[in-house]
Design an enzyme around this catalytic site. Sequence first.
Site, PDB file in Angstrom:
ATOM      1  N   GLY A  19      95.797 126.741  89.374  1.00 28.96           N
ATOM      2  CA  GLY A  19      95.386 125.974  90.546  1.00 28.96           C
ATOM      3  C   GLY A  19      95.413 126.863  91.772  1.00 28.96           C
ATOM      4  N   GLY A  53      93.769 125.785  95.017  1.00 27.13           N
ATOM      5  CA  GLY A  53      93.301 125.120  96.234  1.00 27.13           C
ATOM      6  C   GLY A  53      94.203 125.362  97.426  1.00 27.13           C
ATOM      7  N   GLU A  54      95.495 125.459  97.188  1.00 26.08           N
ATOM      8  CA  GLU A  54      96.420 125.534  98.313  1.00 26.08           C
ATOM      9  C   GLU A  54      96.962 126.932  98.574  1.00 26.08           C
ATOM     10  OE1 GLU A  54      98.026 121.805  96.694  1.00 26.08           O
ATOM     11  OE2 GLU A  54      98.432 121.283  98.774  1.00 26.08           O
ATOM     12  N   ARG A  86      94.432 131.720  84.661  1.00 32.21           N
ATOM     13  CA  ARG A  86      93.040 131.842  84.222  1.00 32.21           C
ATOM     14  C   ARG A  86      92.121 131.220  85.273  1.00 32.21           C
ATOM     15  NH1 ARG A  86      91.269 132.402  79.275  1.00 32.21           N
ATOM     16  NH2 ARG A  86      93.114 131.518  78.297  1.00 32.21           N
ATOM     17  N   PRO A  93      84.703 131.454  88.392  1.00 25.27           N
ATOM     18  CA  PRO A  93      84.897 132.304  89.570  1.00 25.27           C
ATOM     19  C   PRO A  93      84.057 131.884  90.777  1.00 25.27           C
ATOM     20  CG  PRO A  93      83.743 133.498  87.820  1.00 25.27           C
ATOM     21  CD  PRO A  93      84.187 132.189  87.231  1.00 25.27           C
ATOM     22  N   THR A 118      83.252 128.555  91.736  1.00 24.15           N
ATOM     23  CA  THR A 118      83.913 127.450  92.436  1.00 24.15           C
ATOM     24  C   THR A 118      85.284 127.900  92.945  1.00 24.15           C
ATOM     25  OG1 THR A 118      84.723 126.593  90.318  1.00 24.15           O
ATOM     26  CG2 THR A 118      82.704 125.622  91.188  1.00 24.15           C
TER      27      THR A 118
END
Length: 770
Positions: free
Chosen positions: A727, A729-730, A653, A657, A659
């Site tokens: 998540g 970020g990576e 989820r 959208p 950020t």
Amino acid sequence: MDTEPTFSQTNPTPGVVGQPLSRVDGFAKVTGQAKYSAEYNRLPGLVHAVLKTSDVAKGRVASIDAGAAQKAPGVVAIFTHENLPKLARTPSTPEEKQALNAPMGFFPMQSDQVFYAGQPVAVVVADTLEHAQYAATLLKVSITPEAPLASYQDPKANRYVPKTVKGAPGVTKRGEAQAAFASAPVQLTATYVHAINHHNPMEPGATIAHWESPDRLTVYDTTQGIAWTQKTLSQMLGLKIEQVRVVNKFLGGGFGCKGWTWPHVVLSPLVARAVGRPVKLVLTRPQMFTGMGHREDQEQTLRLGATKEGKLLALVHEKTSTTSPWDDYAETNHKILDMLYACPAFESTYHLAHANVMTSTSTRAPGEMPGSFAIECSMDDLAAQLGLDPIQVRLLNHADKDPATGHPWSSKSLKECYQRGAELFGWSKRNPQPGQTRDGKTLVGWGMATAAYPVHSGKGNARARLYADGRAVVQAGATDLGTGTYTINTQVAADALGISPDNVRFELGDSTLPSTTISGGSMAAGTVSSSVYLACQDVWQQLIKVAVADKKSPLYKAKPAEVVVTKGRLQLKADPSKGEAFGELMKRASLNDIEGTATGRYGSGYEEAQATGSAAPEHAMHAFGAHFCEVHVDPELGTVRVTKWVSVVAGGRILNPKTARSQVIGGSIMGIGAALMEQTVRDPNLARYTNADLASYHVCVNADIPAMRVEFIDEHDPYINAMGAKGIGEVSIVGVTAAVSNAVLHATGRRLRSLPMTPDKVLAALRQPA
Ligand code: MOS
């Protein structure tokens, strides 16, 4: 085996979750009201510390002449290894390093020994920053130099296979990969080289240490994880955990370097206690290159065996990298190689060499980022050799379950990422022949690559307090790297409590708040939002109890299990007309406020399962994605310019959208930086960085980056956590360097396997036959 979903996936009432809310902390940031760690300047008697660091990479402190520095204006104290107060515990054995959660098995200034250039040898404390800096120039620390080792590439370096790297075995084997490779009809062998990268967040490392009393310490620190910093500091300083408070309200980026309690974070309270004043210590930009770790210099050799149709038979992987004199540290590249494609046999071996450098550390997608360069370039080479489209070869080897564990995926939308990315990019128009597309004299190429990043395990607490007038204060001791932790949790709480986000105050960044995971390993979004959601559900449960016992409530005598919550209202599942709003009930019951708490967990849970001996989870959990890239290569100058970019990510989820898109853009740009320009050069003789500043360590600027297209594939994953958020970020950096290299190959017919692909390397490749 199909199992019951772990979470019922009752989305908080549809509302602001999933909406592109602007950052709730944006106004505070652009108006300068947001207080960063180095900005707590009003503490009474605050003094400034600067580090004096060693210019030589190996040696011993022969003499210290502090005479002139002591007499310099404003100097409060000077500390060297001769007079630095002792730590209660130092991370100087592997066990202590582990117990203290320290980033290095070493702490400076405990003896006269110097092991790396940039190692702190003195701390100078003065009334102003300028006085401290000036006094540091007068302080004479003479070091008798010895010949250092600069990297694994030094012929004198001793290469070895470690027992473990970062908790993973030094050698991983699944099946008989060597034999399978040897008999494979198609064999590819290639070596991939990575430069040293530094995180270089805009905000440098900074610590203010304030002893409010001899046994109460407050630290304002640029940390990605206040609970970790609190624990490490308390143990190293010999305090109880509750005697240390760590505060961090805003971060200017981190990318992994702020996940750990580095020496300067410990030195600050140590000298503050000695001088009896609050101490502020901010690393300079050059000190950021030797103060908070780096991504290690490394090379990987990947042998890929396949059928003539392009199906993988074996992957044999070796990585060689530099580590510090004390630690067997390497980012774990093998993990992504073991899971990305269906492959019956896999083997990976780590080779390390100690050198005179500090220990490298987690850097955005540690392991997956460089690992993906090897596998995603090799897959592209396989496609080229067999005349397959790059997407085709990846689909042919799509892993329908996790090859590493054999577990089914909790969810996987990689095929959708390929398809949507290809559509957005216009991939079907790609000329299969490399070196054929030109724009004037410029060579044009298209490349793509797969991205994946695991859903690590996180666990955290949160508290939600709802007031009868429809306001809420929600808390978790999380940190916001600048990526949106404040915002997404405001959204989640608003929906769960049925109120406007304007009426939610989400507080984070203080160790006095409910403790939670670090903002690292892409864990924070899922862990913290799930904890917040569950804490709000705890509020529901309490309200339901009050309602069913309240004669005046329409829900009087209802069974709690028959009551559902929607948009801040309790109602009967069977008859939604029977119900009432939270506020109504609370006012009638004279409840001014009501507080819920919860522990949210996140992710694969392997670590927890190991620790508790409970059954390992039955699903493999990863975020996936695909990057598509166009480059323009100037054949005369050797410059590579990324001219078009599409990323499609499936990360469960997507809570926000806007950020999330910024995260993916940021990760991709950092990957483009690693592909084309980012490199720290360590002098092979002196073992000293030659470009430790932002003038010569090039990061991408706006002019380097085209407009980027980012889309998400909507996924419902009932196993990950209560919010179903994976998540992102990576995953956003994984595969990026390969996508660029693949595009350069398509443009030029030349494969570049050494990062960054600077003009010299491009020109040299163009001089070779295609
Ligand atoms: Mo990240 S490299 O887990 O902060």
